[in-house]
Every structure is written in structure tokens, then in C-alpha cells.
Design a protein around this motif. Sequence first.
Motif, PDB file in Angstrom:
ATOM      1  N   VAL A 298      43.832 -25.691   3.556  1.00  0.00           N
ATOM      2  CA  VAL A 298      43.107 -26.719   2.685  1.00  0.00           C
ATOM      3  C   VAL A 298      41.472 -26.756   2.845  1.00  0.00           C
ATOM      4  O   VAL A 298      41.094 -26.954   4.311  1.00  0.00           O
ATOM      5  CB  VAL A 298      43.581 -28.112   2.873  1.00  0.00           C
ATOM      6  CG1 VAL A 298      43.032 -29.320   2.258  1.00  0.00           C
ATOM      7  CG2 VAL A 298      45.071 -28.332   2.690  1.00  0.00           C
ATOM      8  N   VAL A 299      40.748 -26.637   1.962  1.00  0.00           N
ATOM      9  CA  VAL A 299      39.214 -26.619   1.912  1.00  0.00           C
ATOM     10  C   VAL A 299      38.647 -27.871   1.275  1.00  0.00           C
ATOM     11  O   VAL A 299      38.683 -27.917  -0.017  1.00  0.00           O
ATOM     12  CB  VAL A 299      38.845 -25.260   1.513  1.00  0.00           C
ATOM     13  CG1 VAL A 299      37.129 -25.274   1.682  1.00  0.00           C
ATOM     14  CG2 VAL A 299      39.241 -24.178   2.138  1.00  0.00           C
ATOM     15  N   ASP A 300      38.188 -28.816   1.969  1.00  0.00           N
ATOM     16  CA  ASP A 300      37.452 -30.113   1.374  1.00  0.00           C
ATOM     17  C   ASP A 300      36.522 -30.655   2.501  1.00  0.00           C
ATOM     18  O   ASP A 300      36.989 -31.010   3.867  1.00  0.00           O
ATOM     19  CB  ASP A 300      38.480 -30.804   1.137  1.00  0.00           C
ATOM     20  CG  ASP A 300      37.963 -31.998  -0.149  1.00  0.00           C
ATOM     21  OD1 ASP A 300      37.255 -32.844   0.536  1.00  0.00           O
ATOM     22  OD2 ASP A 300      38.470 -31.982  -1.168  1.00  0.00           O
ATOM     23  N   ASP A 301      35.400 -31.233   2.143  1.00  0.00           N
ATOM     24  CA  ASP A 301      34.316 -31.608   3.086  1.00  0.00           C
ATOM     25  C   ASP A 301      34.862 -33.090   3.295  1.00  0.00           C
ATOM     26  O   ASP A 301      34.416 -33.616   4.330  1.00  0.00           O
ATOM     27  CB  ASP A 301      33.012 -31.813   2.574  1.00  0.00           C
ATOM     28  CG  ASP A 301      32.949 -32.518   1.252  1.00  0.00           C
ATOM     29  OD1 ASP A 301      33.840 -32.424   0.648  1.00  0.00           O
ATOM     30  OD2 ASP A 301      31.807 -32.931   1.078  1.00  0.00           O
ATOM     31  N   ASP A 302      35.818 -33.747   2.842  1.00  0.00           N
ATOM     32  CA  ASP A 302      36.577 -35.018   3.186  1.00  0.00           C
ATOM     33  C   ASP A 302      37.638 -34.918   4.079  1.00  0.00           C
ATOM     34  O   ASP A 302      38.670 -34.664   3.292  1.00  0.00           O
ATOM     35  CB  ASP A 302      36.640 -35.716   1.722  1.00  0.00           C
ATOM     36  CG  ASP A 302      37.045 -37.228   1.970  1.00  0.00           C
ATOM     37  OD1 ASP A 302      37.786 -37.698   3.053  1.00  0.00           O
ATOM     38  OD2 ASP A 302      37.083 -37.939   0.903  1.00  0.00           O
ATOM     39  N   ALA A 303      37.396 -35.412   5.270  1.00  0.00           N
ATOM     40  CA  ALA A 303      38.414 -35.323   6.008  1.00  0.00           C
ATOM     41  C   ALA A 303      40.036 -36.243   5.559  1.00  0.00           C
ATOM     42  O   ALA A 303      40.971 -35.713   5.791  1.00  0.00           O
ATOM     43  CB  ALA A 303      38.191 -35.441   7.640  1.00  0.00           C
TER      44      ALA A 303
ATOM     45  N   VAL B 171      48.225 -24.338   7.518  1.00  0.00           N
ATOM     46  CA  VAL B 171      47.999 -23.475   8.436  1.00  0.00           C
ATOM     47  C   VAL B 171      46.491 -23.926   8.911  1.00  0.00           C
ATOM     48  O   VAL B 171      46.120 -23.593  10.068  1.00  0.00           O
ATOM     49  CB  VAL B 171      48.303 -21.941   8.109  1.00  0.00           C
ATOM     50  CG1 VAL B 171      49.612 -21.703   8.012  1.00  0.00           C
ATOM     51  CG2 VAL B 171      47.304 -21.572   6.965  1.00  0.00           C
ATOM     52  N   GLY B 172      45.851 -24.564   8.063  1.00  0.00           N
ATOM     53  CA  GLY B 172      44.502 -24.925   8.455  1.00  0.00           C
ATOM     54  C   GLY B 172      43.983 -25.963   7.594  1.00  0.00           C
ATOM     55  O   GLY B 172      44.239 -25.969   6.225  1.00  0.00           O
TER      56      GLY B 172
ATOM     57  N   ALA C 282      38.578 -18.895   8.325  1.00  0.00           N
ATOM     58  CA  ALA C 282      39.913 -19.471   8.773  1.00  0.00           C
ATOM     59  C   ALA C 282      40.700 -18.630   7.610  1.00  0.00           C
ATOM     60  O   ALA C 282      41.952 -17.903   8.061  1.00  0.00           O
ATOM     61  CB  ALA C 282      39.915 -20.885   7.913  1.00  0.00           C
ATOM     62  N   ALA C 283      40.373 -18.431   6.541  1.00  0.00           N
ATOM     63  CA  ALA C 283      41.084 -17.470   5.519  1.00  0.00           C
ATOM     64  C   ALA C 283      41.421 -15.813   6.294  1.00  0.00           C
ATOM     65  O   ALA C 283      42.455 -15.250   6.316  1.00  0.00           O
ATOM     66  CB  ALA C 283      40.431 -17.089   4.307  1.00  0.00           C
ATOM     67  N   ALA C 284      40.365 -15.397   6.790  1.00  0.00           N
ATOM     68  CA  ALA C 284      40.385 -14.116   7.431  1.00  0.00           C
ATOM     69  C   ALA C 284      41.294 -13.995   8.663  1.00  0.00           C
ATOM     70  O   ALA C 284      42.010 -13.054   8.792  1.00  0.00           O
ATOM     71  CB  ALA C 284      38.965 -13.582   7.842  1.00  0.00           C
ATOM     72  N   GLU C 285      41.406 -15.180   9.437  1.00  0.00           N
ATOM     73  CA  GLU C 285      42.063 -15.285  10.600  1.00  0.00           C
ATOM     74  C   GLU C 285      43.396 -15.623  10.322  1.00  0.00           C
ATOM     75  O   GLU C 285      44.535 -15.049  10.828  1.00  0.00           O
ATOM     76  CB  GLU C 285      41.499 -16.104  11.493  1.00  0.00           C
ATOM     77  CG  GLU C 285      42.417 -16.517  12.669  1.00  0.00           C
ATOM     78  CD  GLU C 285      41.782 -17.700  13.692  1.00  0.00           C
ATOM     79  OE1 GLU C 285      42.667 -18.358  14.319  1.00  0.00           O
ATOM     80  OE2 GLU C 285      40.499 -17.911  13.613  1.00  0.00           O
ATOM     81  N   LEU C 286      43.781 -16.681   9.223  1.00  0.00           N
ATOM     82  CA  LEU C 286      45.038 -17.189   8.949  1.00  0.00           C
ATOM     83  C   LEU C 286      46.212 -16.498   7.860  1.00  0.00           C
ATOM     84  O   LEU C 286      46.997 -16.512   7.911  1.00  0.00           O
ATOM     85  CB  LEU C 286      45.058 -18.495   8.848  1.00  0.00           C
ATOM     86  CG  LEU C 286      44.403 -19.415   9.978  1.00  0.00           C
ATOM     87  CD1 LEU C 286      43.947 -20.854   9.347  1.00  0.00           C
ATOM     88  CD2 LEU C 286      45.045 -19.605  10.912  1.00  0.00           C
TER      89      LEU C 286
END
Length: 125
Positions: A7-12, A30-31, A42-46
Motif C-alpha cells: 500500500v503506497v499512500d502519504d496519508d498514514a 506486506v508493506g 519496498a517493491a524491490a525487496e518485498l
Amino acid sequence: MPVTVLVVDDDARFRGLAARMLVSLDMAVVGEVGTVAAAAEAAAELRPDAVLVDVGLPDGNGLTLARQLAALPWRPRILIVSSDRDATTPEDARSLGAVGFVAKDDLPELSLARLLAGGQDLEYG
């Protein structure tokens, strides 16, 4: 084995809400990250199966990020989201390699599990 999602978003708060929604659909979050740089790392790692990407990020454009993520070797499914219904169109999102675009307010109404697990592309706007 559950579908893994980043999940990619600047709002926690939104990240947490989205994560809870995805977990309730038997997906594995996963992240959760808030920037383009953190998303790429994160995408490269996960190596998630799918990524939920917000358009507006503090260090770059989520649309550009979506194109980059969709081109990764394992081809994760990308769903672009925004609180701004006019941020992009489903057609433009698909041209970037995403399954589509959804306004955040409409997320609870969609079959996220099918979209992110590869069961369909988004015919919704």
C-alpha cells in the motif's frame, strides 16, 4: 497462499484503513509506505503481487510510479487511487499498465480481491 499487497499512500490513516480492508479480504499486506522512493525500495525487496498506489505523493507522481511498478519483471497488478476523482481516468491508468483507477471513496464498493488477485481488470471509473 494469499495475494500480497503493498500500500503506497502519504496519508498514514488511509494506509491503515486500506490495509485493514485488504486483510479482511484475505490478502496479505506486506508493506505500507508513503513516498515514491520508499515504494520503489519496498517493491524491490518485498516483490508484492499487487500494489495500491495513490496519485499524490510528496516526492513524486503516483502515476509515474505506477508505470514503473507495472514494468517490474514479476508484473505486479497496480490499482491507482486518489481522493480526487479527476486525477486520471481508468483508460489512462490502464495505459500506464495498471488495472485501473478508483476514487478512494469508491474502494469499499469494489471487488478489490478480484482486481488485485488478477481476476479482472477495472471497468469502473
